[in-house]
Design an enzyme around this catalytic site. Structure first.
Site, PDB file in Angstrom:
ATOM      1  N   GLU A  77      38.146  47.543  38.881  1.00 29.71           N
ATOM      2  CA  GLU A  77      37.945  46.782  37.652  1.00 29.71           C
ATOM      3  C   GLU A  77      38.710  47.399  36.483  1.00 29.71           C
ATOM      4  O   GLU A  77      39.357  46.696  35.698  1.00 29.71           O
ATOM      5  CB  GLU A  77      36.457  46.709  37.328  1.00 29.71           C
ATOM      6  CG  GLU A  77      36.104  46.166  35.951  1.00 29.71           C
ATOM      7  CD  GLU A  77      36.516  44.725  35.726  1.00 29.71           C
ATOM      8  OE1 GLU A  77      36.424  44.245  34.589  1.00 29.71           O
ATOM      9  OE2 GLU A  77      36.955  44.066  36.704  1.00 29.71           O
ATOM     10  N   HIS A  80      42.455  46.772  36.627  1.00 27.85           N
ATOM     11  CA  HIS A  80      42.775  45.439  36.117  1.00 27.85           C
ATOM     12  C   HIS A  80      42.838  45.445  34.595  1.00 27.85           C
ATOM     13  O   HIS A  80      43.742  44.865  33.982  1.00 27.85           O
ATOM     14  CB  HIS A  80      41.711  44.444  36.609  1.00 27.85           C
ATOM     15  CG  HIS A  80      41.974  43.039  36.182  1.00 27.85           C
ATOM     16  ND1 HIS A  80      40.963  42.152  35.842  1.00 27.85           N
ATOM     17  CD2 HIS A  80      43.132  42.347  36.025  1.00 27.85           C
ATOM     18  CE1 HIS A  80      41.491  41.005  35.504  1.00 27.85           C
ATOM     19  NE2 HIS A  80      42.800  41.084  35.599  1.00 27.85           N
ATOM     20  N   HIS A 142      39.241  31.898  32.615  1.00 33.95           N
ATOM     21  CA  HIS A 142      40.009  33.147  32.623  1.00 33.95           C
ATOM     22  C   HIS A 142      41.223  33.014  33.540  1.00 33.95           C
ATOM     23  O   HIS A 142      42.329  33.469  33.202  1.00 33.95           O
ATOM     24  CB  HIS A 142      39.097  34.286  33.093  1.00 33.95           C
ATOM     25  CG  HIS A 142      39.629  35.650  32.771  1.00 33.95           C
ATOM     26  ND1 HIS A 142      40.250  35.956  31.586  1.00 33.95           N
ATOM     27  CD2 HIS A 142      39.615  36.808  33.492  1.00 33.95           C
ATOM     28  CE1 HIS A 142      40.600  37.234  31.576  1.00 33.95           C
ATOM     29  NE2 HIS A 142      40.242  37.766  32.729  1.00 33.95           N
ATOM     30  N   HIS A 265      38.471  19.931  45.852  1.00 30.90           N
ATOM     31  CA  HIS A 265      39.706  20.714  45.844  1.00 30.90           C
ATOM     32  C   HIS A 265      40.690  20.154  46.871  1.00 30.90           C
ATOM     33  O   HIS A 265      41.895  20.079  46.608  1.00 30.90           O
ATOM     34  CB  HIS A 265      39.382  22.169  46.146  1.00 30.90           C
ATOM     35  CG  HIS A 265      40.548  23.105  45.979  1.00 30.90           C
ATOM     36  ND1 HIS A 265      41.371  23.091  44.868  1.00 30.90           N
ATOM     37  CD2 HIS A 265      41.044  24.086  46.784  1.00 30.90           C
ATOM     38  CE1 HIS A 265      42.305  24.019  44.994  1.00 30.90           C
ATOM     39  NE2 HIS A 265      42.142  24.628  46.148  1.00 30.90           N
ATOM     40  N   HIS A 323      47.176  33.137  48.775  1.00 33.82           N
ATOM     41  CA  HIS A 323      46.886  31.812  48.220  1.00 33.82           C
ATOM     42  C   HIS A 323      46.962  31.854  46.690  1.00 33.82           C
ATOM     43  O   HIS A 323      47.463  30.921  46.058  1.00 33.82           O
ATOM     44  CB  HIS A 323      45.505  31.357  48.677  1.00 33.82           C
ATOM     45  CG  HIS A 323      45.273  29.889  48.519  1.00 33.82           C
ATOM     46  ND1 HIS A 323      46.183  28.928  48.906  1.00 33.82           N
ATOM     47  CD2 HIS A 323      44.213  29.197  48.002  1.00 33.82           C
ATOM     48  CE1 HIS A 323      45.710  27.727  48.645  1.00 33.82           C
ATOM     49  NE2 HIS A 323      44.521  27.860  48.084  1.00 33.82           N
TER      50      HIS A 323
END
Length: 348
Positions: A77, A80, A142, A265, A323
């Site tokens: 975390e 990032h 986000h 989706h 992906h």
């Protein structure tokens, strides 16, 4: 053109190119953070248990006794956050260096300011992602914000390249300037509006899938759980005004709601494919736009293959990251296609 102006444009060209690449990296690191369940590896923001570096267990227990420290997730975390903070500094440098050029003809000053605004909003969404405990609305926004930063960085870079080339070819070579340096088209085109809107919708649906942990809500392809139209709870799956829960790690929706998200989706992917094929068919004979749209269609096909593989292989980490990389590639290739349409073939 003054040498100082040319030098600034050269610097900005390289900085914005680096910013575009770094934004793609930040998006992938963010996806990795989520996929390894490290989104709440640090229970506070901007530090981790009150510090800028991951602390030891003793300090963490004193700071947040209700949230045990998991060092690996905490470091993921924070990694990032470090990379995202560096990206923010790059955006600030673009605005600072471009300040003296803000009144220059063709310089993308307004787009640079838009980039600054979006990166600041991204910082706020990063904080809300933690404080609101992975609330799906915030996580999805986000992701879309990250892709917006990517697109804006790319657009600023291309505009700066164009501005630099114009300056270098004016006035001595102005008559022989290539077609790629003409003014952009100002006319709206319904096909492009539909294509870009379909892409944004599909990216948003992808973010909603991942933020609600619906990636494998459907088993099998092309059917879903052995049915072409399975049981779904669309109203619950797309209930956007639900209250903030205590923790959205691994999701809170029931199976039928997640199935609805997954199926939408898939339908979004079909809609996007149709829109892209229509665009490609319309511009296939236009050299630069046709080639750019061919890249878009290729990126789309690869993305579909990756999506199907994720379902059939039960969402392995490396494939899920690919992906996400596919979404980045699709966004950039579409941005390139729009650029070619606006600046290279608008007189066709």
């Amino acid at each position: 053109m003054p040498h100082s102006t040319e030098r600034r444009l050269q610097w900005l060209k390289y900085i914005t190119l680096a910013g575009t690449a770094l934004t793609a990296l930040v998006i992938l690191v963010g996806a990795w953070t989520r996929l390894v369940d490290a989104g709440l590896g640090c229970p506070d923001w901007p530090g981790c248990y009150g510090r800028l570096l991951v602390p030891d267990n003793e300090h963490a227990a004193l700071r947040h006794p209700d949230v045990p420290l998991e060092p690996f997730k905490a470091w993921v975390e924070m990694a990032h956050r470090y990379v995202a903070s560096f990206l923010g500094l790059i955006v600030l440098s673009v605005v600072a260096i471009g300040w003296s050029l803000r009144k220059s003809s063709g310089y993308p000053w307004k787009v640079s300011l838009a980039l600054l605004v979006v990166i600041l909003l991204q910082g706020a969404f990063g904080a809300f992602t933690v404080t609101l405990k992975l609330w799906p609305q915030v996580v999805t926004l986000h992701l879309l914000g990250g892709l917006s930063v990517l697109t804006l960085f790319f657009w600023v870079h291309m505009r700066i390249r164009l501005s630099l080339t114009r300056h270098l070819t004016t006035p001595s070579n102005a008559i022989s300037s290539p077609k790629s340096y003409v003014s952009p088209t100002s006319s709206m085109n319904l096909l492009w509006v539909i294509g870009v809107s379909a892409l944004i919708l599909q990216l948003a649906l992808g973010g909603w899938v991942t933020s609600n942990y619906s990636g494998i809500a459907c088993q099998g392809f092309p059917t879903c759980n052995t049915q072409w139209w399975p049981e779904m709870d669309i109203s619950e799956g797309f209930h956007l005004t639900q209250t903030v829960g205590p923790n959205y790690l691994h999701g809170q929706l029931h199976a039928d709601a997640r199935t609805a998200i997954h199926m939408m989706h898939r339908l979004g992917a079909l809609l996007l494919g149709i829109a892209l094929l229509v665009l490609w068919w319309r511009y296939r004979t236009t050299v630069s736009v046709g080639r750019a749209l061919t890249l878009v269609v290729m990126a789309y096909v690869i993305q579909v293959i990756l999506g199907v593989a994720n379902v059939l292989l039960w969402l392995p980490l490396w494939l899920a990251l690919l992906h996400t990389a596919g979404a980045v590639a699709l966004t950039i290739s579409m941005g390139w296609a729009v650029w070619c349409w606006r600046y290279q073939d608008n007189t066709d």
